[in-house]
Design a protein around this motif. Structure first.
Motif, mmCIF file in Angstrom:
data_model
loop_
_atom_site.group_PDB
_atom_site.id
_atom_site.type_symbol
_atom_site.label_atom_id
_atom_site.label_comp_id
_atom_site.label_asym_id
_atom_site.label_seq_id
_atom_site.Cartn_x
_atom_site.Cartn_y
_atom_site.Cartn_z
ATOM 1 N N VAL A 28 -6.859 13.901 -5.278
ATOM 2 C CA VAL A 28 -7.104 13.017 -4.133
ATOM 3 C C VAL A 28 -5.781 12.516 -3.565
ATOM 4 C CG1 VAL A 28 -8.063 10.776 -3.453
ATOM 5 C CG2 VAL A 28 -9.426 12.339 -4.840
ATOM 6 N N ALA A 29 -4.864 12.135 -4.434
ATOM 7 C CA ALA A 29 -3.565 11.629 -3.971
ATOM 8 C C ALA A 29 -2.781 12.707 -3.226
ATOM 9 C CB ALA A 29 -2.752 11.105 -5.155
ATOM 10 N N TRP A 30 -2.687 13.894 -3.812
ATOM 11 C CA TRP A 30 -1.955 14.986 -3.150
ATOM 12 C C TRP A 30 -2.649 15.402 -1.853
ATOM 13 C CZ3 TRP A 30 2.849 16.203 -3.876
ATOM 14 C CH2 TRP A 30 3.452 15.962 -5.101
ATOM 15 N N GLY A 31 -3.970 15.461 -1.875
ATOM 16 C CA GLY A 31 -4.710 15.818 -0.663
ATOM 17 C C GLY A 31 -4.520 14.791 0.439
ATOM 18 N N SER A 32 -4.537 13.514 0.065
ATOM 19 C CA SER A 32 -4.316 12.451 1.055
ATOM 20 C C SER A 32 -2.929 12.566 1.666
ATOM 21 C CB SER A 32 -4.485 11.076 0.402
ATOM 22 O OG SER A 32 -5.809 10.876 -0.019
ATOM 23 N N CYS A 33 -1.931 12.814 0.838
ATOM 24 C CA CYS A 33 -0.563 12.967 1.355
ATOM 25 C C CYS A 33 -0.467 14.154 2.310
ATOM 26 C CB CYS A 33 0.424 13.131 0.209
ATOM 27 S SG CYS A 33 0.707 11.588 -0.696
ATOM 28 N N ALA A 34 -1.129 15.255 1.976
ATOM 29 C CA ALA A 34 -1.111 16.438 2.847
ATOM 30 C C ALA A 34 -1.788 16.134 4.180
ATOM 31 C CB ALA A 34 -1.789 17.617 2.153
ATOM 32 N N VAL A 35 -2.919 15.436 4.145
ATOM 33 C CA VAL A 35 -3.632 15.083 5.383
ATOM 34 C C VAL A 35 -2.771 14.161 6.239
ATOM 35 C CG1 VAL A 35 -5.598 13.745 6.268
ATOM 36 C CG2 VAL A 35 -5.952 15.439 4.471
ATOM 37 N N ILE A 36 -2.145 13.167 5.627
ATOM 38 C CA ILE A 36 -1.301 12.221 6.370
ATOM 39 C C ILE A 36 -0.111 12.932 6.999
ATOM 40 C CG2 ILE A 36 0.226 10.214 6.129
ATOM 41 C CD1 ILE A 36 -1.771 9.282 3.887
ATOM 42 N N LEU A 37 0.528 13.793 6.245
ATOM 43 C CA LEU A 37 1.677 14.530 6.772
ATOM 44 C C LEU A 37 1.258 15.418 7.941
ATOM 45 C CD1 LEU A 37 4.692 14.992 6.335
ATOM 46 C CD2 LEU A 37 4.104 16.865 4.804
ATOM 47 N N PHE A 38 0.167 16.146 7.775
ATOM 48 C CA PHE A 38 -0.327 17.026 8.835
ATOM 49 C C PHE A 38 -0.718 16.218 10.070
ATOM 50 C CE2 PHE A 38 -3.798 19.229 11.010
ATOM 51 C CZ PHE A 38 -3.190 20.442 11.297
ATOM 52 N N ALA A 39 -1.481 15.144 9.865
ATOM 53 C CA ALA A 39 -1.924 14.318 10.998
ATOM 54 C C ALA A 39 -0.743 13.699 11.728
ATOM 55 C CB ALA A 39 -2.877 13.232 10.507
ATOM 56 N N GLY A 40 0.254 13.253 10.977
ATOM 57 C CA GLY A 40 1.420 12.647 11.605
ATOM 58 C C GLY A 40 2.211 13.631 12.440
ATOM 59 N N VAL A 41 2.491 14.792 11.881
ATOM 60 C CA VAL A 41 3.284 15.793 12.602
ATOM 61 C C VAL A 41 2.529 16.303 13.819
ATOM 62 C CG1 VAL A 41 4.253 18.117 12.429
ATOM 63 C CG2 VAL A 41 4.646 16.473 10.597
ATOM 64 N N VAL A 42 1.277 16.687 13.629
ATOM 65 C CA VAL A 42 0.487 17.228 14.744
ATOM 66 C C VAL A 42 0.188 16.139 15.772
ATOM 67 C CG1 VAL A 42 -1.734 18.262 15.371
ATOM 68 C CG2 VAL A 42 -0.487 19.110 13.385
ATOM 69 N N GLY A 43 -0.157 14.946 15.300
ATOM 70 C CA GLY A 43 -0.475 13.856 16.224
ATOM 71 C C GLY A 43 0.703 13.452 17.097
ATOM 72 N N LEU A 44 1.878 13.331 16.499
ATOM 73 C CA LEU A 44 3.053 12.971 17.302
ATOM 74 C C LEU A 44 3.437 14.085 18.265
ATOM 75 C CD1 LEU A 44 5.192 11.104 14.629
ATOM 76 C CD2 LEU A 44 3.959 10.116 16.571
ATOM 77 N N TRP A 45 3.283 15.336 17.832
ATOM 78 C CA TRP A 45 3.564 16.454 18.734
ATOM 79 C C TRP A 45 2.581 16.448 19.907
ATOM 80 C CZ3 TRP A 45 0.533 20.872 19.744
ATOM 81 C CH2 TRP A 45 1.153 21.816 20.579
ATOM 82 N N LEU A 46 1.281 16.235 19.606
ATOM 83 C CA LEU A 46 0.284 16.202 20.680
ATOM 84 C C LEU A 46 0.543 15.054 21.649
ATOM 85 C CD1 LEU A 46 -3.003 17.089 18.767
ATOM 86 C CD2 LEU A 46 -1.821 18.483 20.485
ATOM 87 N N ASP A 47 0.954 13.908 21.133
ATOM 88 C CA ASP A 47 1.257 12.788 22.019
ATOM 89 C C ASP A 47 2.406 13.125 22.956
ATOM 90 O OD1 ASP A 47 1.090 10.020 22.963
ATOM 91 O OD2 ASP A 47 3.039 9.811 21.981
ATOM 92 N N ARG A 48 3.315 13.931 22.475
ATOM 93 C CA ARG A 48 4.472 14.305 23.293
ATOM 94 C C ARG A 48 4.096 15.290 24.402
ATOM 95 N NH1 ARG A 48 10.358 14.689 22.043
ATOM 96 N NH2 ARG A 48 11.151 16.258 23.461
ATOM 97 N N VAL A 49 3.167 16.214 24.114
ATOM 98 C CA VAL A 49 2.874 17.275 25.080
ATOM 99 C C VAL A 49 1.651 16.995 25.950
ATOM 100 C CG1 VAL A 49 3.989 19.036 23.662
ATOM 101 C CG2 VAL A 49 1.523 18.675 23.456
ATOM 102 N N LEU A 50 0.783 16.067 25.533
ATOM 103 C CA LEU A 50 -0.423 15.793 26.316
ATOM 104 C C LEU A 50 -0.201 14.639 27.285
ATOM 105 C CD1 LEU A 50 -3.168 16.067 23.550
ATOM 106 C CD2 LEU A 50 -2.586 17.762 25.285
ATOM 107 N N ALA A 51 -1.030 14.585 28.294
ATOM 108 C CA ALA A 51 -0.956 13.531 29.299
ATOM 109 C C ALA A 51 -1.427 12.196 28.708
ATOM 110 C CB ALA A 51 -1.816 13.899 30.508
ATOM 111 N N PHE A 52 -1.120 11.119 29.422
ATOM 112 C CA PHE A 52 -1.454 9.764 28.994
ATOM 113 C C PHE A 52 -2.942 9.612 28.693
ATOM 114 C CE2 PHE A 52 -2.919 5.512 30.368
ATOM 115 C CZ PHE A 52 -2.360 4.775 29.355
ATOM 116 N N GLY A 53 -3.792 10.265 29.443
ATOM 117 C CA GLY A 53 -5.244 10.148 29.271
ATOM 118 C C GLY A 53 -5.747 10.593 27.908
#
Length: 124
Positions: A28-53
């Protein structure tokens, strides 16, 4: 060769159960860390490339992931992570919105930032 014996005592059973629980907690701990890392990297990238909406959609995704991580966490970790979100959000509002010490790209507090603080805490 000595005979093979099996220890069926309550102490051995408790030790085995504890070992199984420890392995599950590690997964659970390793899986949570993997999910957080993935969500953070992908989420910040998406915020950079997607419009404000798209910010509310990213926020909803972040809150959903954070809720799932809280569900998988121990009760004391849930309370701690929620306190981190409340305190960090307060200081985000003070530092960014009121004082203008730093400015987000769209001059707002993105809805994915508060759960992001909680995820960073849970990652630790």
């Amino acid at each position: 060769m000595p005979p093979v014996t099996h220890d069926h005592s309550p102490t051995a059973a408790a030790a085995l159960q504890h070992n199984v629980h420890d392995r599950r907690a590690q997964w659970v701990a390793w899986g949570s860390c993997a999910v957080i890392l993935f969500a953070g990297v992908v989420g910040l990238w998406l915020d950079r490339v997607l419009a404000f909406g798209w910010q509310p959609v990213l926020g909803l995704c972040a809150w959903t992931i954070f809720a799932g991580l809280l569900w998988a966490s121990a009760p004391h970790e849930r309370y701690q992570a929620l306190i981190v979100v409340v305190v960090a959000t307060f200081f985000e509002i003070v530092g960014s919105i009121l004082w203008g010490a730093y400015v987000y790209r769209h001059h707002n507090l993105p809805s994915f930032v508060p759960p992001g603080h909680g995820m960073v805490y849970l990652f630790g």
